[in-house]
Motif scaffolding. Structure first.
Motif, mmCIF file in Angstrom:
data_model
loop_
_atom_site.group_PDB
_atom_site.id
_atom_site.type_symbol
_atom_site.label_atom_id
_atom_site.label_comp_id
_atom_site.label_asym_id
_atom_site.label_seq_id
_atom_site.Cartn_x
_atom_site.Cartn_y
_atom_site.Cartn_z
ATOM 1 N N UNK A 88 -3.190 8.120 -49.942
ATOM 2 C CA UNK A 88 -2.663 9.053 -48.934
ATOM 3 C C UNK A 88 -1.548 8.476 -48.079
ATOM 4 N N UNK A 89 -1.590 7.158 -47.817
ATOM 5 C CA UNK A 89 -0.632 6.544 -46.894
ATOM 6 C C UNK A 89 0.195 5.427 -47.511
ATOM 7 N N UNK A 90 -0.211 4.916 -48.665
ATOM 8 C CA UNK A 90 0.480 3.806 -49.308
ATOM 9 C C UNK A 90 -0.287 2.508 -49.126
ATOM 10 N N UNK A 91 -0.114 1.603 -50.091
ATOM 11 C CA UNK A 91 -0.869 0.353 -50.092
ATOM 12 C C UNK A 91 -0.578 -0.514 -48.868
ATOM 13 N N UNK A 92 0.621 -0.408 -48.318
ATOM 14 C CA UNK A 92 0.958 -1.220 -47.148
ATOM 15 C C UNK A 92 0.131 -0.849 -45.918
ATOM 16 N N UNK A 93 -0.554 0.300 -45.953
ATOM 17 C CA UNK A 93 -1.353 0.756 -44.812
ATOM 18 C C UNK A 93 -2.847 0.498 -44.956
ATOM 19 N N UNK A 94 -3.290 -0.094 -46.074
ATOM 20 C CA UNK A 94 -4.740 -0.178 -46.334
ATOM 21 C C UNK A 94 -5.502 -0.981 -45.291
ATOM 22 N N UNK A 95 -4.893 -1.994 -44.700
ATOM 23 C CA UNK A 95 -5.573 -2.774 -43.670
ATOM 24 C C UNK A 95 -5.281 -2.224 -42.273
ATOM 25 N N UNK A 96 -4.059 -1.795 -42.033
ATOM 26 C CA UNK A 96 -3.682 -1.273 -40.713
ATOM 27 C C UNK A 96 -4.519 -0.051 -40.354
ATOM 28 N N UNK A 97 -4.758 0.815 -41.306
ATOM 29 C CA UNK A 97 -5.550 2.023 -41.036
ATOM 30 C C UNK A 97 -6.980 1.638 -40.636
ATOM 31 N N UNK A 98 -7.527 0.607 -41.270
ATOM 32 C CA UNK A 98 -8.868 0.148 -40.907
ATOM 33 C C UNK A 98 -8.875 -0.502 -39.526
ATOM 34 N N UNK A 99 -7.816 -1.204 -39.190
ATOM 35 C CA UNK A 99 -7.697 -1.770 -37.843
ATOM 36 C C UNK A 99 -7.687 -0.629 -36.831
ATOM 37 N N UNK A 127 -0.387 -3.599 -35.949
ATOM 38 C CA UNK A 127 -1.277 -2.567 -35.423
ATOM 39 C C UNK A 127 -2.292 -3.180 -34.484
ATOM 40 N N UNK A 128 -2.836 -4.315 -34.855
ATOM 41 C CA UNK A 128 -3.813 -4.996 -34.004
ATOM 42 C C UNK A 128 -3.209 -5.304 -32.643
ATOM 43 N N UNK A 129 -1.996 -5.810 -32.644
ATOM 44 C CA UNK A 129 -1.331 -6.133 -31.387
ATOM 45 C C UNK A 129 -1.187 -4.931 -30.484
#
Length: 191
Positions: A88-99, A127-129
């Motif tokens: 849905x958002x692209x592989x570059x977002x797989x961790x940021x979305x979970x954060x 995103x964490x920042x």
């Protein structure tokens, strides 16, 4: 061949002595996060994803000493989340979305990257920042882009992925021991 590999491995680990104060300070940061009620979020790709899982298991389970479980999540382990977010958002977002969904002020995100340039780890750190989540980079080579983005960068001085990964698991074991030494014990619990 084997003798050369062992020599290269030993040299890489010997080089960690030059960053010993940073390693100790970072372990204390991880411990403080847990003692303050925060959780550890850990991400990486490939072998670094395996290291994230390994470290999370030692925090939730145990490393060498019996004690209560503490919260740590490897962001590479939920295939439904990874594939849904990737689709849905692209592989570059797989961790940021979970954060976005899991991270809160007081938590800590550890990004593991042998190159320091993994786009999905970079996005997660950014995103964490924005959420007030502290960040640590466990990196290799020259630290890449992540070195300048994280609150605390630990860079293994090697250009060989295998040596970097070997040093990373050594560092994670060092931190697991440092964390366990600082956590309260469960008196009367036996293995």
């Amino acid at each position: 061949m084997l003798s050369n590999l062992i020599d290269a491995h030993v040299r890489c680990l010997e080089n960690l002595k030059t960053i010993a104060p940073d390693l100790k300070r970072t372990g204390a940061l991880l411990l403080q996060c847990l003692l303050s009620g925060g959780k550890l979020l850990i991400c990486g790709n490939g072998g670094s994803a395996s290291d994230a899982q390994h470290f999370a298991a030692e925090i939730v389970g145990r490393f060498e000493k019996e004690r209560r479980a503490y919260p740590a999540v490897a962001l590479s382990t939920d295939t439904s989340i990874l594939t849904a977010v990737g689709n849905d958002y692209g592989y570059d977002e797989v961790f940021a979305r979970q954060v976005d969904g899991l991270g809160r002020a007081g938590d800590l995100l550890m990004g593991i990257s042998t190159s320091g340039n993994s786009p999905n780890v970079i996005r997660a750190v950014k995103r964490a920042g924005s959420l007030g989540v502290k960040t640590v980079g466990l990196l290799g080579n020259d630290g890449g882009a992540l070195k300048g983005l994280v609150d605390q960068a630990i860079v293994v001085d090697s250009a060989t992925t295998a040596r970097i990964q070997e040093a990373h698991i050594f560092i994670l074991h060092y931190w697991a021991g440092q964390i366990e030494d600082g956590l309260p014990r469960n008196p009367g619990v036996q293995l």
